[in-house]
Design a protein around this motif. Structure first.
Motif, PDB file in Angstrom:
ATOM      1  N   ARG A 174      12.255  -2.348   8.283  1.00 36.21           N
ATOM      2  CA  ARG A 174      12.239  -3.451   7.323  1.00 36.21           C
ATOM      3  C   ARG A 174      11.877  -4.788   7.962  1.00 36.21           C
ATOM      4  N   ARG A 175      11.039  -4.725   8.977  1.00 37.78           N
ATOM      5  CA  ARG A 175      10.572  -5.942   9.630  1.00 37.78           C
ATOM      6  C   ARG A 175       9.193  -6.345   9.108  1.00 37.78           C
ATOM      7  N   ARG A 176       8.534  -5.418   8.415  1.00 41.79           N
ATOM      8  CA  ARG A 176       7.210  -5.684   7.847  1.00 41.79           C
ATOM      9  C   ARG A 176       7.198  -5.145   6.422  1.00 41.79           C
ATOM     10  N   ALA A 177       6.708  -5.962   5.504  1.00 37.96           N
ATOM     11  CA  ALA A 177       6.593  -5.522   4.109  1.00 37.96           C
ATOM     12  C   ALA A 177       5.373  -4.622   3.950  1.00 37.96           C
ATOM     13  N   LEU A 178       5.464  -3.723   3.002  1.00 35.25           N
ATOM     14  CA  LEU A 178       4.310  -2.894   2.684  1.00 35.25           C
ATOM     15  C   LEU A 178       3.206  -3.762   2.093  1.00 35.25           C
ATOM     16  N   THR A 179       1.989  -3.486   2.490  1.00 36.22           N
ATOM     17  CA  THR A 179       0.835  -4.192   1.936  1.00 36.22           C
ATOM     18  C   THR A 179       0.193  -3.298   0.877  1.00 36.22           C
ATOM     19  N   LEU A 180      -0.681  -3.877   0.105  1.00 36.87           N
ATOM     20  CA  LEU A 180      -1.367  -3.100  -0.924  1.00 36.87           C
ATOM     21  C   LEU A 180      -2.141  -1.920  -0.329  1.00 36.87           C
ATOM     22  N   PRO A 181      -2.870  -2.101   0.781  1.00 40.39           N
ATOM     23  CA  PRO A 181      -3.547  -0.932   1.374  1.00 40.39           C
ATOM     24  C   PRO A 181      -2.564   0.158   1.829  1.00 40.39           C
ATOM     25  N   MET A 182      -1.412  -0.246   2.340  1.00 44.96           N
ATOM     26  CA  MET A 182      -0.402   0.741   2.738  1.00 44.96           C
ATOM     27  C   MET A 182       0.097   1.512   1.517  1.00 44.96           C
ATOM     28  N   ILE A 183       0.374   0.788   0.452  1.00 44.98           N
ATOM     29  CA  ILE A 183       0.868   1.403  -0.782  1.00 44.98           C
ATOM     30  C   ILE A 183      -0.169   2.376  -1.332  1.00 44.98           C
ATOM     31  N   ARG A 184      -1.428   1.949  -1.316  1.00 47.04           N
ATOM     32  CA  ARG A 184      -2.488   2.841  -1.799  1.00 47.04           C
ATOM     33  C   ARG A 184      -2.574   4.105  -0.955  1.00 47.04           C
ATOM     34  N   ALA A 185      -2.463   3.967   0.365  1.00 47.17           N
ATOM     35  CA  ALA A 185      -2.540   5.126   1.254  1.00 47.17           C
ATOM     36  C   ALA A 185      -1.375   6.074   1.013  1.00 47.17           C
ATOM     37  N   LEU A 186      -0.167   5.543   0.905  1.00 45.43           N
ATOM     38  CA  LEU A 186       1.010   6.378   0.641  1.00 45.43           C
ATOM     39  C   LEU A 186       0.897   7.084  -0.704  1.00 45.43           C
ATOM     40  N   LEU A 239       6.672   1.975  -4.892  1.00 50.17           N
ATOM     41  CA  LEU A 239       6.399   1.291  -3.634  1.00 50.17           C
ATOM     42  C   LEU A 239       6.151  -0.204  -3.790  1.00 50.17           C
ATOM     43  N   VAL A 240       5.872  -0.662  -4.988  1.00 51.84           N
ATOM     44  CA  VAL A 240       5.586  -2.088  -5.189  1.00 51.84           C
ATOM     45  C   VAL A 240       6.842  -2.896  -5.506  1.00 51.84           C
ATOM     46  N   GLN A 241       7.985  -2.250  -5.571  1.00 48.15           N
ATOM     47  CA  GLN A 241       9.236  -2.959  -5.840  1.00 48.15           C
ATOM     48  C   GLN A 241       9.537  -3.937  -4.710  1.00 48.15           C
ATOM     49  N   GLU A 242      10.096  -5.080  -5.050  1.00 46.37           N
ATOM     50  CA  GLU A 242      10.510  -6.031  -4.024  1.00 46.37           C
ATOM     51  C   GLU A 242      11.722  -5.478  -3.301  1.00 46.37           C
ATOM     52  N   ARG A 247       0.139   7.455  11.389  1.00 45.70           N
ATOM     53  CA  ARG A 247      -1.258   7.842  11.162  1.00 45.70           C
ATOM     54  C   ARG A 247      -1.749   7.282   9.823  1.00 45.70           C
ATOM     55  N   LEU A 248      -0.868   7.304   8.845  1.00 44.66           N
ATOM     56  CA  LEU A 248      -1.232   6.833   7.510  1.00 44.66           C
ATOM     57  C   LEU A 248      -1.340   5.303   7.455  1.00 44.66           C
ATOM     58  N   LEU A 249      -0.455   4.613   8.171  1.00 45.96           N
ATOM     59  CA  LEU A 249      -0.419   3.150   8.103  1.00 45.96           C
ATOM     60  C   LEU A 249      -1.281   2.476   9.166  1.00 45.96           C
ATOM     61  N   GLY A 250      -1.759   3.248  10.129  1.00 45.66           N
ATOM     62  CA  GLY A 250      -2.685   2.680  11.101  1.00 45.66           C
ATOM     63  C   GLY A 250      -2.175   2.546  12.511  1.00 45.66           C
ATOM     64  N   SER A 251      -0.850   2.517  12.709  1.00 45.50           N
ATOM     65  CA  SER A 251      -0.330   2.422  14.069  1.00 45.50           C
ATOM     66  C   SER A 251       1.165   2.746  14.096  1.00 45.50           C
ATOM     67  N   GLN A 252       1.616   3.150  15.272  1.00 46.77           N
ATOM     68  CA  GLN A 252       3.037   3.449  15.463  1.00 46.77           C
ATOM     69  C   GLN A 252       3.898   2.196  15.288  1.00 46.77           C
ATOM     70  N   PRO A 253       3.521   1.053  15.897  1.00 45.16           N
ATOM     71  CA  PRO A 253       4.342  -0.153  15.697  1.00 45.16           C
ATOM     72  C   PRO A 253       4.443  -0.568  14.231  1.00 45.16           C
ATOM     73  N   ARG A 254       3.359  -0.420  13.489  1.00 40.70           N
ATOM     74  CA  ARG A 254       3.376  -0.794  12.066  1.00 40.70           C
ATOM     75  C   ARG A 254       4.340   0.104  11.300  1.00 40.70           C
ATOM     76  N   ALA A 255       4.303   1.400  11.557  1.00 43.34           N
ATOM     77  CA  ALA A 255       5.214   2.329  10.889  1.00 43.34           C
ATOM     78  C   ALA A 255       6.656   1.995  11.234  1.00 43.34           C
ATOM     79  N   SER A 256       6.910   1.703  12.500  1.00 39.01           N
ATOM     80  CA  SER A 256       8.255   1.353  12.938  1.00 39.01           C
ATOM     81  C   SER A 256       8.743   0.079  12.255  1.00 39.01           C
ATOM     82  N   GLU A 257       7.875  -0.919  12.179  1.00 39.39           N
ATOM     83  CA  GLU A 257       8.250  -2.180  11.532  1.00 39.39           C
ATOM     84  C   GLU A 257       8.550  -1.978  10.053  1.00 39.39           C
ATOM     85  N   VAL A 258       7.781  -1.144   9.379  1.00 42.50           N
ATOM     86  CA  VAL A 258       8.029  -0.876   7.960  1.00 42.50           C
ATOM     87  C   VAL A 258       9.374  -0.185   7.799  1.00 42.50           C
TER      88      VAL A 258
END
Length: 124
Positions: free
Chosen positions: A89-101, A112-115, A75-86
């Motif tokens: 570790r198949r998708r990196a966090l984006t700045l909007p995701m970091i801001r939302a979290l 959250l901004v650590q590599e 709900r926070l990241l916008g979709s179930q697949p996106r949350a699953s990918e994060v």
């Protein structure tokens, strides 16, 4: 007073701190306790540095500690697949995701901004 340079000096400082515990502030014993504590912290930080946890580990910890589920993250990241990918570790966090979290779950953005390593995608 001198810097702590080895394990023997570290052990001696710990023993002295143990004997000074409970010393009143702004007394010679309290001042010595305070200075020794700073020296011990400096030695420990140099000897046993603690690396910041990677962002996915932070998210997983927050989810476990607060009883959040993957659907809450979705709900926070916008979709179930996106949350699953994060989380996988198949998708990196984006700045909007970091801001939302950071805003919604009160997670410090600097954690959250650590590599971090992403999982390699299977090919074929």
């Amino acid at each position: 007073m001198k810097p702590i340079r080895n394990e023997t000096e570290y052990d001696l400082a710990l023993a002295e701190v143990d004997g000074l515990m409970g010393a009143a502030a702004e007394t010679p014993e309290g001042d010595r306790l305070e200075v020794l504590s700073v020296l011990i912290e400096a030695y420990e930080a140099e000897r046993w540095p603690v690396a910041a946890p990677d962002p996915v580990a932070v998210i997983e910890h927050v989810m476990e500690a607060r009883g959040y589920r993957q659907k809450d993250l979705a709900r926070l990241l916008g979709s179930q697949p996106r949350a699953s990918e994060v989380l996988r570790r198949r998708r990196a966090l984006t700045l909007p995701m970091i801001r939302a979290l950071s805003a919604e779950w009160n997670v410090p953005a600097d954690l959250l901004v650590q590599e971090y390593e992403l999982a390699e995608r299977a090919t074929g």
